[in-house]
Motif scaffolding. Structure first.
Motif, PDB file in Angstrom:
ATOM      1  N   ALA A 110       1.352 -58.822  42.963  1.00  0.00           N
ATOM      2  CA  ALA A 110       2.428 -58.091  42.291  1.00  0.00           C
ATOM      3  C   ALA A 110       1.952 -57.608  40.925  1.00  0.00           C
ATOM      4  CB  ALA A 110       3.649 -59.002  42.128  1.00  0.00           C
ATOM      5  N   SER A 111       2.603 -56.557  40.407  1.00  0.00           N
ATOM      6  CA  SER A 111       2.309 -56.159  39.027  1.00  0.00           C
ATOM      7  C   SER A 111       3.383 -56.747  38.125  1.00  0.00           C
ATOM      8  CB  SER A 111       2.260 -54.638  38.906  1.00  0.00           C
ATOM      9  OG  SER A 111       3.557 -54.124  39.027  1.00  0.00           O
ATOM     10  N   VAL A 112       2.984 -57.178  36.926  1.00  0.00           N
ATOM     11  CA  VAL A 112       3.891 -57.899  36.035  1.00  0.00           C
ATOM     12  C   VAL A 112       3.961 -57.193  34.682  1.00  0.00           C
ATOM     13  CG1 VAL A 112       4.428 -60.117  34.955  1.00  0.00           C
ATOM     14  CG2 VAL A 112       3.223 -60.075  37.153  1.00  0.00           C
ATOM     15  N   THR A 113       5.196 -56.971  34.223  1.00  0.00           N
ATOM     16  CA  THR A 113       5.435 -56.460  32.877  1.00  0.00           C
ATOM     17  C   THR A 113       6.246 -57.516  32.136  1.00  0.00           C
ATOM     18  OG1 THR A 113       5.485 -54.187  33.663  1.00  0.00           O
ATOM     19  CG2 THR A 113       6.583 -54.611  31.544  1.00  0.00           C
ATOM     20  N   VAL A 114       5.900 -57.790  30.879  1.00  0.00           N
ATOM     21  CA  VAL A 114       6.722 -58.708  30.094  1.00  0.00           C
ATOM     22  C   VAL A 114       7.366 -57.944  28.948  1.00  0.00           C
ATOM     23  CG1 VAL A 114       5.328 -60.733  30.673  1.00  0.00           C
ATOM     24  CG2 VAL A 114       4.861 -59.503  28.564  1.00  0.00           C
ATOM     25  N   ALA A 115       8.595 -58.347  28.597  1.00  0.00           N
ATOM     26  CA  ALA A 115       9.310 -57.737  27.475  1.00  0.00           C
ATOM     27  C   ALA A 115       9.899 -58.861  26.640  1.00  0.00           C
ATOM     28  CB  ALA A 115      10.424 -56.827  27.987  1.00  0.00           C
ATOM     29  N   ALA A 116       9.596 -58.850  25.347  1.00  0.00           N
ATOM     30  CA  ALA A 116      10.047 -59.941  24.472  1.00  0.00           C
ATOM     31  C   ALA A 116       9.880 -59.511  23.028  1.00  0.00           C
ATOM     32  CB  ALA A 116       9.203 -61.194  24.719  1.00  0.00           C
ATOM     33  N   PRO A 117      10.624 -60.161  22.117  1.00  0.00           N
ATOM     34  CA  PRO A 117      10.331 -59.936  20.698  1.00  0.00           C
ATOM     35  C   PRO A 117       8.902 -60.404  20.395  1.00  0.00           C
ATOM     36  CG  PRO A 117      12.185 -61.496  20.995  1.00  0.00           C
ATOM     37  CD  PRO A 117      11.690 -61.131  22.355  1.00  0.00           C
ATOM     38  N   GLN A 118       8.242 -59.767  19.449  1.00  0.00           N
ATOM     39  CA  GLN A 118       6.864 -60.142  19.058  1.00  0.00           C
ATOM     40  C   GLN A 118       6.739 -61.636  18.817  1.00  0.00           C
ATOM     41  OE1 GLN A 118       3.809 -59.051  18.666  1.00  0.00           O
ATOM     42  NE2 GLN A 118       4.393 -57.093  19.588  1.00  0.00           N
ATOM     43  N   THR A 119       7.776 -62.219  18.194  1.00  0.00           N
ATOM     44  CA  THR A 119       7.739 -63.637  17.825  1.00  0.00           C
ATOM     45  C   THR A 119       7.800 -64.557  19.041  1.00  0.00           C
ATOM     46  OG1 THR A 119      10.109 -63.410  17.543  1.00  0.00           O
ATOM     47  CG2 THR A 119       8.766 -63.413  15.521  1.00  0.00           C
ATOM     48  N   LEU A 120       8.243 -64.040  20.177  1.00  0.00           N
ATOM     49  CA  LEU A 120       8.352 -64.880  21.384  1.00  0.00           C
ATOM     50  C   LEU A 120       7.293 -64.515  22.434  1.00  0.00           C
ATOM     51  CD1 LEU A 120      12.227 -65.303  21.730  1.00  0.00           C
ATOM     52  CD2 LEU A 120      10.550 -66.993  20.969  1.00  0.00           C
ATOM     53  N   LEU A 121       6.221 -63.822  21.967  1.00  0.00           N
ATOM     54  CA  LEU A 121       5.083 -63.524  22.843  1.00  0.00           C
ATOM     55  C   LEU A 121       3.903 -64.394  22.416  1.00  0.00           C
ATOM     56  CD1 LEU A 121       5.008 -59.616  23.034  1.00  0.00           C
ATOM     57  CD2 LEU A 121       5.366 -61.188  24.948  1.00  0.00           C
ATOM     58  N   PRO A 122       3.227 -65.065  23.355  1.00  0.00           N
ATOM     59  CA  PRO A 122       2.033 -65.825  22.977  1.00  0.00           C
ATOM     60  C   PRO A 122       0.955 -64.869  22.457  1.00  0.00           C
ATOM     61  CG  PRO A 122       2.670 -66.212  25.276  1.00  0.00           C
ATOM     62  CD  PRO A 122       3.536 -65.119  24.774  1.00  0.00           C
ATOM     63  N   ARG A 123       0.150 -65.341  21.513  1.00  0.00           N
ATOM     64  CA  ARG A 123      -0.867 -64.478  20.907  1.00  0.00           C
ATOM     65  C   ARG A 123      -1.857 -63.951  21.948  1.00  0.00           C
ATOM     66  NH1 ARG A 123      -2.737 -68.041  16.717  1.00  0.00           N
ATOM     67  NH2 ARG A 123      -0.661 -68.259  15.869  1.00  0.00           N
ATOM     68  N   GLU A 124      -2.138 -64.777  22.974  1.00  0.00           N
ATOM     69  CA  GLU A 124      -3.171 -64.402  23.945  1.00  0.00           C
ATOM     70  C   GLU A 124      -2.637 -63.528  25.094  1.00  0.00           C
ATOM     71  OE1 GLU A 124      -1.915 -67.331  23.232  1.00  0.00           O
ATOM     72  OE2 GLU A 124      -1.566 -68.542  25.018  1.00  0.00           O
ATOM     73  N   ILE A 125      -1.410 -63.021  24.957  1.00  0.00           N
ATOM     74  CA  ILE A 125      -0.757 -62.307  26.066  1.00  0.00           C
ATOM     75  C   ILE A 125      -1.609 -61.150  26.612  1.00  0.00           C
ATOM     76  CG2 ILE A 125       0.591 -60.735  24.571  1.00  0.00           C
ATOM     77  CD1 ILE A 125       2.174 -62.274  27.610  1.00  0.00           C
ATOM     78  N   GLU A 126      -2.345 -60.467  25.701  1.00  0.00           N
ATOM     79  CA  GLU A 126      -3.126 -59.289  26.122  1.00  0.00           C
ATOM     80  C   GLU A 126      -4.165 -59.657  27.183  1.00  0.00           C
ATOM     81  OE1 GLU A 126      -2.278 -56.394  25.299  1.00  0.00           O
ATOM     82  OE2 GLU A 126      -0.995 -56.711  23.520  1.00  0.00           O
ATOM     83  N   SER A 127      -4.581 -60.922  27.205  1.00  0.00           N
ATOM     84  CA  SER A 127      -5.630 -61.304  28.170  1.00  0.00           C
ATOM     85  C   SER A 127      -5.042 -61.798  29.496  1.00  0.00           C
ATOM     86  CB  SER A 127      -6.529 -62.382  27.555  1.00  0.00           C
ATOM     87  OG  SER A 127      -5.741 -63.535  27.297  1.00  0.00           O
ATOM     88  N   TRP A 128      -3.735 -61.696  29.667  1.00  0.00           N
ATOM     89  CA  TRP A 128      -3.117 -62.257  30.868  1.00  0.00           C
ATOM     90  C   TRP A 128      -2.977 -61.257  32.029  1.00  0.00           C
ATOM     91  CZ3 TRP A 128       1.556 -65.746  29.018  1.00  0.00           C
ATOM     92  CH2 TRP A 128       1.051 -66.827  28.271  1.00  0.00           C
ATOM     93  N   GLY A 129      -3.445 -60.024  31.815  1.00  0.00           N
ATOM     94  CA  GLY A 129      -3.374 -59.045  32.903  1.00  0.00           C
ATOM     95  C   GLY A 129      -1.971 -58.536  33.164  1.00  0.00           C
ATOM     96  N   VAL A 130      -1.141 -58.501  32.113  1.00  0.00           N
ATOM     97  CA  VAL A 130       0.225 -57.987  32.260  1.00  0.00           C
ATOM     98  C   VAL A 130       0.421 -56.807  31.320  1.00  0.00           C
ATOM     99  CG1 VAL A 130       1.159 -60.255  32.886  1.00  0.00           C
ATOM    100  CG2 VAL A 130       1.190 -59.548  30.489  1.00  0.00           C
ATOM    101  N   THR A 131       1.426 -55.976  31.608  1.00  0.00           N
ATOM    102  CA  THR A 131       1.806 -54.895  30.689  1.00  0.00           C
ATOM    103  C   THR A 131       2.839 -55.470  29.728  1.00  0.00           C
ATOM    104  OG1 THR A 131       1.499 -53.356  32.504  1.00  0.00           O
ATOM    105  CG2 THR A 131       2.781 -52.549  30.626  1.00  0.00           C
TER     106      THR A 131
END
Ligand code: ASP
Ligand code: CP
Length: 313
Positions: A188-209
């Protein structure tokens, strides 16, 4: 597979096999006699250092449906208050005959520590460790998506082609992490949406939009919107200005439900903060899978107990 410690450990074929076994177990639960003798004579210990309604009770139901004896340990009221360690607690339960340990704990990575340190010989199943993983939740969520979106012909299939939006408190959510690993494994393709403060710093490496508002994420016309609980008990400071701003930008409202079209589904692992991350009317709508997820949790945990004991289809 002797243990289920993380969703990340599962290959595509292992995950699909567990989903197919879940379908078999769900079928057993529709029979007049809803039990199998698979774990007769075995003891499953549910060991909960954090509160739970769904996971603890559904593991109990699953173990009993497979004929096992069940011991439930909750930290509150136990000798943990006298300073007993996790290692000694688990070895005490194993000495009483536990061959399966279902463990929930506030410490991320604790299930790996238990297994890698060789504290017990029992099968260990992660029922939620800190903000790290909740693999049986991800499996029951994948089963729910597969059943709702593929219908009767779901057996053997993965989730290739599905677009899933995960919205809200990603930072504190073991459900989000396990879902992201498993959804990607299942195609599946995954997109996450959240306030900056509730995103883990390493999110960019998780293969999600990553999108900054739920409305931006909904532009891609997802098949699934997975809402997450705002985990106030894990928050030490203000992560967003106000609850009304949170629900305006990241809440699944009735207006947003109309936007996604009637074939899309809305999920929530529970427990819900109605009116914050999900509107009450959305949670109660036919597109909500909240109660399906709970019901599927029992069959999924039967399948996981069966799989770790070495069963195959
Ligand atoms: N019940 C899930 C968990 O324990 C989600 C939540 O509590 O928000 O991770
Ligand atoms: N979804 C979930 O894990 O719920 P509980 O915390 O009630 O077990």
């Amino acid at each position: 597979m002797k243990h289920l410690l993380s969703a990340a450990q599962l290959s595509r074929d292992e995950a699909v096999a567990i989903l197919d076994t879940t379908l078999d177990m769900a079928e057993v639960r529709t029979r007049a006699i809803k039990k199998l003798p698979t774990l007769r004579g075995k003891t499953v210990a549910n060991v909960f250092f954090e509160d739970s309604t769904r996971t603890r009770l559904s593991f109990e139901a699953a173990a009993m449906a497979l004929g096992a004896d069940v011991t439930t340990f909750t930290a509150q009221g136990s000798s943990v208050s006298k300073g007993e360690s996790l290692k000694d607690t688990l070895q005490t339960l194993e000495a009483m005959g536990a061959e399966f340990i279902v463990l929930r704990h506030a410490h991320s990575g604790v299930c790996d520590t238990v297994v890698n340190s060789g504290w017990v010989d029992a099968h260990v199943i992660n029922a939620g460790d800190g903000t790290h993983e909740h693999p049986t939740q991800a499996l029951l969520d994948a089963f729910t998506m597969r059943t709702r979106l593929h219908g009767d012909v779901s057996r053997g299939r993965d989730l290739a082609g599905f677009a899933v939006v995960i919205v809200g408190d990603i930072l504190h959510s073991r459900v989000a992490r396990s879902n992201i690993w498993l959804l990607r494994t299942l195609g599946a393709s995954v997109t996450v949406a959240a306030p900056q403060t509730l995103l883990p710093r390493e999110i960019e490496s998780w293969g999600v939009t990553v999108e900054s508002t739920l409305d931006d994420a909904l532009d891609a016309e997802p098949n699934v919107v997975m809402t997450l609980r705002v985990q106030k008990e894990r928050m030490s400071s203000g992560y967003f200005p106000s609850e009304s701003e949170f629900s305006a930008l990241w809440g699944m409202t009735s207006a947003r439900l109309r936007r996604i079209g009637e074939n899309a589904i809305v999920m929530h692992p529970g427990p819900m903060n109605r009116g914050l991350e999900i509107a009450g009317a959305v949670a109660d709508s036919p597109q909500s899978t909240v109660t399906d997820q709970v019901a599927n949790g029992v069959a999924t945990r039967m399948a996981v107990l069966y799989t770790v004991m070495g069963g195959s289809r």
